[in-house]
Design a protein around this motif. Structure first.
Motif, PDB file in Angstrom:
ATOM      1  N   GLU A   4      59.711  -0.941  29.585  1.00  0.00           N
ATOM      2  CA  GLU A   4      60.863  -0.530  30.398  1.00  0.00           C
ATOM      3  C   GLU A   4      60.863  -1.250  31.748  1.00  0.00           C
ATOM      4  N   GLU A   5      59.685  -1.333  32.361  1.00  0.00           N
ATOM      5  CA  GLU A   5      59.583  -2.025  33.648  1.00  0.00           C
ATOM      6  C   GLU A   5      59.877  -3.513  33.485  1.00  0.00           C
ATOM      7  N   ASN A  41      52.311  -3.209  37.812  1.00  0.00           N
ATOM      8  CA  ASN A  41      52.938  -2.209  38.676  1.00  0.00           C
ATOM      9  C   ASN A  41      52.192  -2.151  40.002  1.00  0.00           C
ATOM     10  N   LYS A  76      56.119  -7.827  43.198  1.00  0.00           N
ATOM     11  CA  LYS A  76      57.282  -6.959  43.277  1.00  0.00           C
ATOM     12  C   LYS A  76      57.491  -6.440  44.697  1.00  0.00           C
ATOM     13  N   LYS A  92      63.553  -4.015  33.315  1.00  0.00           N
ATOM     14  CA  LYS A  92      64.158  -3.942  34.650  1.00  0.00           C
ATOM     15  C   LYS A  92      63.925  -5.261  35.401  1.00  0.00           C
ATOM     16  N   TYR A  93      62.731  -5.813  35.262  1.00  0.00           N
ATOM     17  CA  TYR A  93      62.403  -7.094  35.911  1.00  0.00           C
ATOM     18  C   TYR A  93      63.367  -8.184  35.432  1.00  0.00           C
ATOM     19  N   TYR A 119      52.936  -4.026  33.341  1.00  0.00           N
ATOM     20  CA  TYR A 119      54.282  -3.464  33.181  1.00  0.00           C
ATOM     21  C   TYR A 119      54.456  -2.812  31.804  1.00  0.00           C
ATOM     22  N   THR A 120      55.162  -1.718  31.796  1.00  0.00           N
ATOM     23  CA  THR A 120      55.614  -1.147  30.534  1.00  0.00           C
ATOM     24  C   THR A 120      56.816  -1.955  30.058  1.00  0.00           C
TER      25      THR A 120
END
Length: 294
Positions: free
Chosen positions: A211-212, A201, A44, A215-216, A208-209
């Motif tokens: 939610e993350e 993260n 990331k 977003k990805y 990653y959650t």
């Protein structure tokens, strides 16, 4: 020594080119420091770094281009006569040169084209013994053994998807970059458990959650986020086709070996551009001897 001479005693163009070279070296040193500060496995942050580096390089290129254009315009004016030179210099200090918009576009296009050719020539000289040249030679040999050659793909953040798009055209199965990005994101979202363990993260090191991960996937669709191993895996399932990635320093990697269709073939280059990694497509190597006999 030349370095000790006052700036006013040097040729104007040499002053400008000297300053440009110095600024480029300083920027490269800054970029190298930025790269060293980001772990190689932090995907990331490396993506963000790539965007930051691209903006820094683009901003400097635009600044240097404008300065060179301005110098050339000033030099043209100076050729009229000595009196006009003095007047022109005074005016140019406070006002932009008065030329028509059409003439300005023509001169800008010519200046940009000349600068582009000069940059290409300089880059080729620098790369004769560099990593890019060595990598390209190795890849050319590997591909030639398979009667293939590299088909250049634009370096704009979409290169992996553009290479897939190009390969699909060869297989008479056209899909646009936008469609490939959308389908990749949808597949990864619907198979989250297959991909989530491989994304962490950068700040916490935690997986990653949801939610993350969401977003990805959204970034895959809405930005020029680079594609990699995970996206290739998703695409192989979507297309139900193996994807072979040829590299200079390692054996080819095949994603989706479970499928029996003819593989899509990409070339992965680590040193293709200033930003590093890049994907190209391939095409059949033209057999000159055969063509001459036909």
């Amino acid at each position: 020594m030349e370095a000790d001479l006052p700036e006013e005693e040097l040729d104007e163009e040499e002053q400008l080119l000297r300053r440009h070279r110095k600024e480029k070296k300083e920027l490269q040193a800054k970029i190298q420091g930025m790269k060293n500060a980001v772990p190689k496995n932090d995907k990331k942050r490396r993506k963000q770094l790539t965007e930051d580096v691209a903006k820094l390089e683009a901003d400097m290129e635009e600044k240097h281009r404008e300065e060179l254009e301005q110098l050339k315009l000033t030099s043209k004016e100076s050729k009229i006569d000595s009196v006009a030179v003095n007047i022109s210099n005074l005016v140019l200090e406070n006002h932009a040169p008065r030329i028509s918009k059409a003439q300005k576009r023509r001169e800008k296009k010519a200046a940009l084209e000349k600068e582009r050719e000069e940059r290409i020539a300089e880059a080729e000289i620098e790369n004769l013994s560099g990593a890019r040249h060595i990598e390209s030679e190795k890849l050319a040999l590997i591909l030639a053994a398979r009667q293939l050659e590299i088909k250049q793909i634009e370096s704009d953040g979409h290169c992996m998807y553009r290479a897939i798009e190009d390969q699909l055209k060869e297989h008479e199965c056209p899909l646009s970059v936008a469609a490939l990005r959308n389908q990749t994101a949808e597949y990864m979202q619907s198979h989250m458990d297959d991909f989530l363990p491989f994304l962490t993260n950068s700040s916490t090191g935690d997986v990653y959650t949801p939610e993350e991960f969401g977003k990805y996937c959204a970034d895959i669709v809405n930005t020029a986020a680079w594609g990699g191993q995970l996206e290739l895996r998703a695409l192989s399932h979507i297309l139900q086709t193996p994807i072979e990635i040829i590299q200079a320093e390692s054996p080819p990697i095949v994603v989706g070996e479970e499928y029996t269709k003819k593989p899509l073939v990409l070339v992965y280059m680590r040193h293709a551009y200033g930003l590093g990694e890049h994907y190209n497509s391939v095409t059949g190597l033209v057999n000159t001897a055969t063509e001459n006999c036909s």
